[in-house]
Design an enzyme around this catalytic site. Structure first.
Site, short mmCIF file in Angstrom:
data_model
loop_
_atom_site.label_atom_id
_atom_site.label_comp_id
_atom_site.label_asym_id
_atom_site.label_seq_id
_atom_site.Cartn_x
_atom_site.Cartn_y
_atom_site.Cartn_z
N SER A 273 -101.93 45.41 -32.85
CA SER A 273 -102.85 44.27 -32.91
C SER A 273 -102.52 43.35 -34.08
O SER A 273 -103.21 42.37 -34.29
CB SER A 273 -104.27 44.78 -33.05
OG SER A 273 -104.38 45.49 -34.27
N CYS A 274 -101.49 43.68 -34.86
CA CYS A 274 -101.27 42.89 -36.08
C CYS A 274 -99.95 42.12 -36.10
O CYS A 274 -99.97 40.89 -36.17
CB CYS A 274 -101.35 43.81 -37.29
SG CYS A 274 -102.89 44.72 -37.32
#
Ligand code: UGA
Length: 521
Positions: A273-274
């Site tokens: 998610s980063c």
């Protein structure tokens, strides 16, 4: 200083892990969520998602009465002294970070601040591009509270550096704390809290202005993503040289004191998610400022290609076609220790396999429920196995995508026994030489191979541009081949041939002239 009471607004990885660790260190913490199911789950002592070690500290801190989840934001703010904004900032279609939740949270904190009688502190924890705390959060806080930042309340930006799968460990043992401050009083307040949390630990606290702190977060994540794309590109080059092993090479590279080899593991690309989101957001941020982010664009492009590359290797090992071939995927989560599927390389690999009509079966110790939702949404036909054995049974090829411990312990025997033929593509390089020798065929990322044909698809990911430069195709033809690629998968060279823009012989001649590559199978 007395212990401040803490409110964490947002109960995802960043919020809940911080909440649990602060509570573990003796602070009273309210974790605020807009989702009743999450609130109930936390108050029963159970984290609403899987993260190593998190359930244990949520359970113990809830039982001790130091961690409590509350629905909505008002109560959390009214009962606390420091409020962390830890909500998600997902990517918009443009690549920009979506600030909707950040804005909503800032406005809600502002409303509640109206009722506060004492000085308190707002801390932005979410990943936000430089300028957001000062230009977006601050005005919303002031507007909704009717109070003045820097006088009636403090404002800081303090980015989070935890890794999923190691989130509890990282929050307990940060390498540093970065504090971006609106003014010295705000920074002093947060530093004093951090010194209490990390009392007895050697944690450097770095103070700077708000914008620099925001940029540190993007700088770290995009630098790490760049490392990964760098090593994956080096790995692709290495694969064309028989006998070379990129993991040995990295030991040599990392022996230079200026280079940290920790994030130089070649594999099937970065997900999560980063990194993907932050690389995209910084690209978009740069473009809006008329800066051409060439390096970052390439970091992303190399990462996209890595999934295609893994599939190309499998295809090659299966004699040039995946149609109807049963391909077993071991691992779906974007990394071990989590059930998170966001931007997992497995999604891209499965899409490419599916486009080439492979019969896909997958096993992951944790991520199957999330994978089901994700893959169904992406309309991929895939079956899920309940065990490694079930996954491998009858498979023509196995692609390892997540380095779970369970997979590291597997011996060649299970592959030889269950698969039609033990053809292995190791996308995370978890199996050693003795394993490799005992299976029918083994290809690993960054491991040199005699088989040069794969290079056609991998080293030359700008093949289309080069063919235009050589006058062999037109830009319009490349565009059509790219459209075909996004419609039905396949590699650029293959699509140009399929569409009749180039003959196979012309492509091979070009590769031979340009790179000395010839088809060897
Ligand atoms: C990353 C950063 O590592 C954290 O410091 C940061 O706080 C976090 O993003 C965030 O911004 O919240 P995370 O995404 O949880 O953490 O996981 P990583 O361990 O960084 O792995 C990301 C991806 O890179 C995974 O798919 C992993 O397999 C891949 N990777 C990592 C490689 O392919 N090679 C490596 O050498 C390292």
């Amino acid at each position: 200083m007395t212990k401040p009471k803490i409110a964490i607004l947002g109960t995802g990885y960043v919020g809940l892990v911080a909440a649990a660790v602060f509570a573990e260190r003796g602070f009273d913490v309210l974790a605020s969520s807009q989702d009743k199911e999450k609130v109930d789950s936390i108050n029963r002592g159970k984290a609403p998602f899987y993260e190593k070690d998190l359930d244990a500290i949520v359970e113990s801190t809830v039982r001790a009465g130091r961690l409590k989840a509350v629905l909505g934001r008002r109560e959390a703010v009214l009962q606390s002294d420091i409020f962390f904004i830890a909500v998600g900032t997902p990517s918009l279609m443009s690549g920009e970070a979506d600030l909707r939740l950040v804005k909503e949270t800032a406005a809600a904190i502002g409303e509640a601040l109206r009722e506060k009688k004492t000085y308190c502190l707002v801390v932005a924890r979410s990943t936000i591009v430089p300028g957001t705390t000062r230009n977006v959060i601050l005005p919303l806080l002031e507007k909704h509270s009717g109070k003045k930042a820097g006088e009636d309340f403090g404002l800081c930006m303090s980015p989070e550096f935890l890794r999923q799968g190691a989130a509890v460990h990282d929050t307990r043992n940060p390498d540093s704390v970065v504090i971006g401050q609106l003014d010295a009083r705000s920074g002093d307040f947060l530093e004093s809290f951090c010194r209490q949390v990390y009392a007895g630990q050697d944690v450097p606290i770095l103070r700077m202005n708000l914008e620099s702190a925001e940029m540190v977060k993007y700088g770290r994540n995009t630098f790490l993503a760049m490392n990964i794309s760098f090593i994956n590109e080096l790995a692709r080059i290495a694969e064309t040289i028989p006998g070379i092993d990129i993991y040995e090479v990295v030991k040599g590279i990392g022996a230079d004191w200026r280079i940290n080899p920790a994030f130089l593991n070649a594999g099937c690309g970065y997900g999560g998610s980063c990194f993907p989101k932050d690389v995209k957001a910084l690209i978009s941020f740069a473009r809006l400022r008329s800066v051409q982010p060439q390096l970052l664009e390439t970091v992303e492009e190399v990462n996209e290609q890595q999934a295609i590359h893994v599939v190309a290797i499998a295809k090659q090992e299966l004699g040039g076609s995946l149609k109807g071939k049963r391909v077993a995927l071991l691992g779906l989560a974007f990394k071990p220790g989590t059930d998170d599927m966001r931007e997992a390389p497995s999604i891209k690999v499965a899409n490419h396999l599916y486009a080439q009509e492979a019969d896909i079966v997958a096993y992951d110790p944790k991520a199957i429920p999330n994978a089901r939702n994700r893959f169904i949404r992406d309309t991929i036909k895939i079956s899920y196995a309940n065990s490694v054995e079930e996954c491998l049974t009858g498979a023509d090829c196995c692609i390892l995508l997540t380095e779970w411990d369970e997979f590291k312990k597997l011996t060649p025997d299970i592959f030889n026994r269950c698969m039609k033929r033990s053809v292995i593509v190791d996308g995370r390089r978890i199996w050693d030489e003795s394993f490799r020798k005992k299976v029918a065929s083994y290809r690993g990322i960054g491991l040199g191979s005699n088989n040069a044909y794969a290079s056609e698809h991998t080293v030359l990911f700008k093949l289309g541009d080069q063919l235009i430069q050589a006058g062999l195709i037109t830009p319009e033809q490349l565009q059509k081949a790219l459209e075909e690629q996004s419609r039905s998968g396949g590699l650029i060279g293959a699509n140009l041939i399929k569409l009749g823009f180039l003959t196979e012989q012309a492509l091979l001649d070009f590769l031979g002239r340009q790179y000395g590559i010839s088809r060897t199978n």
